[in-house]
Design a protein around this motif. Structure first.
Motif, mmCIF file in Angstrom:
data_model
loop_
_atom_site.group_PDB
_atom_site.id
_atom_site.type_symbol
_atom_site.label_atom_id
_atom_site.label_comp_id
_atom_site.label_asym_id
_atom_site.label_seq_id
_atom_site.Cartn_x
_atom_site.Cartn_y
_atom_site.Cartn_z
ATOM 1 N N PHE A 99 2.639 6.324 -12.928
ATOM 2 C CA PHE A 99 1.184 6.439 -12.783
ATOM 3 C C PHE A 99 0.815 7.903 -12.631
ATOM 4 O O PHE A 99 1.287 8.554 -11.699
ATOM 5 C CB PHE A 99 0.712 5.670 -11.546
ATOM 6 N N PHE A 110 -6.579 0.588 -8.350
ATOM 7 C CA PHE A 110 -6.366 -0.834 -8.637
ATOM 8 C C PHE A 110 -7.217 -1.669 -7.675
ATOM 9 O O PHE A 110 -7.370 -1.316 -6.511
ATOM 10 C CB PHE A 110 -4.899 -1.216 -8.401
ATOM 11 N N HIS A 149 -4.607 -6.954 -5.341
ATOM 12 C CA HIS A 149 -3.829 -7.914 -6.143
ATOM 13 C C HIS A 149 -2.477 -8.163 -5.482
ATOM 14 O O HIS A 149 -2.049 -7.414 -4.608
ATOM 15 C CB HIS A 149 -3.620 -7.380 -7.565
ATOM 16 N N ASP A 204 1.441 -8.637 -6.791
ATOM 17 C CA ASP A 204 2.189 -8.402 -8.034
ATOM 18 C C ASP A 204 2.722 -9.700 -8.642
ATOM 19 O O ASP A 204 2.816 -9.839 -9.863
ATOM 20 C CB ASP A 204 3.358 -7.432 -7.780
ATOM 21 N N TRP A 229 7.413 1.417 -4.563
ATOM 22 C CA TRP A 229 6.372 2.351 -5.034
ATOM 23 C C TRP A 229 6.723 3.706 -4.445
ATOM 24 O O TRP A 229 6.721 3.900 -3.233
ATOM 25 C CB TRP A 229 5.016 1.850 -4.555
ATOM 26 N N HIS A 236 -2.278 -5.677 -2.173
ATOM 27 C CA HIS A 236 -2.445 -4.219 -2.128
ATOM 28 C C HIS A 236 -3.388 -3.764 -3.234
ATOM 29 O O HIS A 236 -3.665 -4.512 -4.180
ATOM 30 C CB HIS A 236 -1.090 -3.500 -2.208
ATOM 31 N N SER A 284 -5.357 0.328 -4.719
ATOM 32 C CA SER A 284 -5.272 1.771 -4.491
ATOM 33 C C SER A 284 -6.672 2.358 -4.386
ATOM 34 O O SER A 284 -7.638 1.841 -4.971
ATOM 35 C CB SER A 284 -4.434 2.484 -5.554
ATOM 36 N N ARG A 333 -2.617 12.359 -9.155
ATOM 37 C CA ARG A 333 -1.753 11.686 -8.180
ATOM 38 C C ARG A 333 -0.633 11.001 -8.952
ATOM 39 O O ARG A 333 -0.877 10.098 -9.756
ATOM 40 C CB ARG A 333 -2.537 10.642 -7.399
ATOM 41 N N LEU A 373 6.523 3.373 -10.049
ATOM 42 C CA LEU A 373 6.712 2.000 -9.576
ATOM 43 C C LEU A 373 7.984 1.445 -10.196
ATOM 44 O O LEU A 373 8.140 1.459 -11.418
ATOM 45 C CB LEU A 373 5.523 1.132 -9.999
HETATM 46 O O1 LIG Z 1 -0.310 3.218 -8.106
HETATM 47 C C1 LIG Z 1 -1.355 2.577 -8.031
HETATM 48 O O2 LIG Z 1 -2.460 3.105 -8.062
HETATM 49 C C2 LIG Z 1 -1.302 1.088 -7.833
HETATM 50 C C3 LIG Z 1 -0.056 0.480 -8.318
HETATM 51 C C4 LIG Z 1 0.014 -0.965 -8.017
HETATM 52 O O3 LIG Z 1 -0.649 -1.462 -7.158
HETATM 53 C C5 LIG Z 1 0.892 -1.816 -8.786
HETATM 54 O O4 LIG Z 1 1.484 -1.353 -9.761
HETATM 55 O O5 LIG Z 1 1.030 -2.992 -8.443
#
Ligand SMILES: O=C(O)CCC(=O)C(=O)O
Length: 181
Positions: A39, A48, A51, A53, A68, A142, A144, A153, A157
Motif C-alpha cells: 500500500f 479503507f 471490514h 478480511d 500488516w 479494522h 484505516s 504512507r 500486508l
Molecule cells: O493499509 C490500509 O490502509 C488498510 C489495509 C487493510 O485494512 C487490509 O488490507 O485489510
C-alpha cells in the motif's frame, strides 16, 4: 499486487521466524503464504472502510491471519489503521454497500462495503512505528484513517493460511498458496 512473486526481499521478510513461530502457535499447525499487497497511500487518499478480511477470503475458521507491516511511522493523521478490539469474537458481521465510492489511488475493494459494528466495541487508532507488525485476526474489524498528511504512507500486508485450509481465490486478489522460506 502480490509483490512477493517478484521480490525475494519481501518473501524473506514475510518468512521471518518470529512471525512464523507466532502464527504456527496461533494455528497449532503449519502455515503457508497466501497473498501480499503493498500500500503506497499518497497524501489525500481515503482509508479503507471498516471490514473483516475473512468476508473476502472466506477461509475455514481459525486458519487465516494477516500481518500488516508499517513501512513508515503511522498515526491517525497519515492513514494509520483503526481497530475495534475484541470484535473478532463476533465472527462474521453483516456488511452493507457503501454508496459513496468516489476515491482514487486505492485498492478496488477498499471502500465498496462497510461492516455494521455492534455498539459495545470502541474504535482505537494505534500509533505504529516503522518496521512494527500488527497481527490481524481474520474476523477483527479494522479500517484505516484518511491520509491527511503531506507524505505517502507505506505498508506491506502479508496474509497467511493454515496448511490444508479452504479459501476463496478472489477475482481481483487472485490468492494462491505459496511456500514460505
Ligand atoms: O493499509 C490500509 O490502509 C488498510 C489495509 C487493510 O485494512 C487490509 O488490507 O485489510
Amino acid at each position: 499486487m502480490n509483490p512477493h512473486q517478484k521480490s525475494n526481499i519481501l518473501l524473506d521478510a514475510m518468512s521471518h521466524p518470529t512471525i512464523i513461530e507466532f502464527i504456527e502457535g496461533y494455528f497449532d499447525n503449519t502455515v503457508m503464504g497466501l497473498q501480499t499487497e503493498f500500500f503506497f497511500m499518497p497524501p489525500n487518499t481515503k482509508g479503507f472502510t471498516p471490514h473483516q478480511d475473512n468476508t473476502y477470503v472466506q477461509a475455514d475458521e481459525n486458519s487465516f491471519i494477516s500481518a500488516w507491516i508499517a513501512l513508515t511511522d503511522v498515526n491517525e493523521n497519515n492513514g494509520g489503521l483503526i481497530i475495534w478490539p475484541e470484535s473478532h469474537n463476533e465472527k462474521k458481521l453483516v456488511t452493507i454497500e457503501n454508496k459513496n465510492i468516489a476515491y482514487k489511488n486505492q485498492d478496488p475493494n477498499a471502500r465498496s462495503r462497510t461492516t455494521n459494528i455492534p455498539k459495545n466495541y470502541n474504535a482505537y487508532s494505534p500509533c505504529v512505528s516503522e518496521g512494527s507488525v500488527m497481527m490481524i485476526d481474520s474476523w477483527l474489524v479494522h479500517a484505516s484513517n484518511n491520509n491527511i498528511s503531506k507524505n505517502y504512507r507505506y505498508a506491506l500486508l502479508c496474509t497467511y493460511i493454515k496448511k490444508g485450509a479452504n479459501f476463496r481465490s478472489g477475482s481481483t486478489a487472485k490468492r494462491k498458496l505459496f511456500n514460505l522460506l
